[in-house]
Design an enzyme around this catalytic site. Structure first.
Site, PDB file in Angstrom:
ATOM      1  N   GLY A  95      14.773  76.545 -37.740  1.00  0.00           N
ATOM      2  CA  GLY A  95      15.888  77.471 -37.678  1.00  0.00           C
ATOM      3  C   GLY A  95      16.414  77.639 -36.262  1.00  0.00           C
ATOM      4  CB  CYS A  96      15.092  77.099 -32.968  1.00  0.00           C
ATOM      5  SG  CYS A  96      14.150  78.601 -33.168  1.00  0.00           S
ATOM      6  CD  GLU A  97      22.547  75.117 -32.077  1.00  0.00           C
ATOM      7  OE1 GLU A  97      22.725  74.741 -30.911  1.00  0.00           O
ATOM      8  OE2 GLU A  97      23.457  75.617 -32.746  1.00  0.00           O
ATOM      9  CB  SER A  98      16.239  74.555 -28.316  1.00  0.00           C
ATOM     10  OG  SER A  98      17.498  74.657 -27.716  1.00  0.00           O
TER      11      SER A  98
ATOM     12  N   GLY B 191      18.304  81.645 -33.861  1.00  0.00           N
ATOM     13  CA  GLY B 191      17.051  81.025 -33.448  1.00  0.00           C
ATOM     14  C   GLY B 191      16.000  82.059 -33.085  1.00  0.00           C
TER      15      GLY B 191
END
Length: 135
Positions: free
Chosen positions: A51-54, A122
């Site tokens: 659920g985090c881009e990074s 995120g």
């Protein structure tokens, strides 16, 4: 709302004294550098927060009914945000963790308006994962 730990109160004081976004951004990078690194054996798919881009990894340990988390990310800004999240949640019990108002914490720090929707999502994913691990 759960009381602030000494570390969280210190973070709040430091960030509230920063007069501009540039100062807070610099502080954010500095706080991110304070994160204890996770070992390669901890940066596994099982510890990755979805659920985090990074890429973000999270590990948890319960000590005397209180939770201690460690986290890592390759993104500098995310590391700073994680450091500020950890300073707020470490030492909480499962009930306090489940009722933490994340947006209020980042508003108090003066960072909420600068959080993009994807960063906000995120951070919420990290908090959800913390809550899952604490149950």
């Amino acid at each position: 709302m759960s009381p602030l730990s000494a570390d969280a109160a210190h973070a709040l004081e430091v960030f509230q004294q920063a007069g501009s976004w540039e100062q807070r951004a610099r502080l954010l990078m500095q706080w991110g550098e304070k994160l204890d690194p996770l070992g390669e054996t901890q940066q596994t798919e099982a510890n990755r927060v979805h659920g985090c881009e990074s890429q973000v990894w999270l590990v948890a340990e319960q000590v005397d009914q209180c939770w201690q988390f460690r986290a890592a990310s390759e993104a500098r800004l995310i590391r700073g945000l994680l450091a500020l999240l950890l300073v707020r949640v470490n030492g909480l019990d499962s009930v306090a963790l489940a009722t933490l108002d994340l947006s209020d914490w980042f508003t108090q720090l003066g960072l909420a308006r600068q959080l993009s929707p994807s960063r906000s999502n995120g951070l919420n994913a990290v908090l959800r994962r913390m809550t899952e691990l604490s149950n």
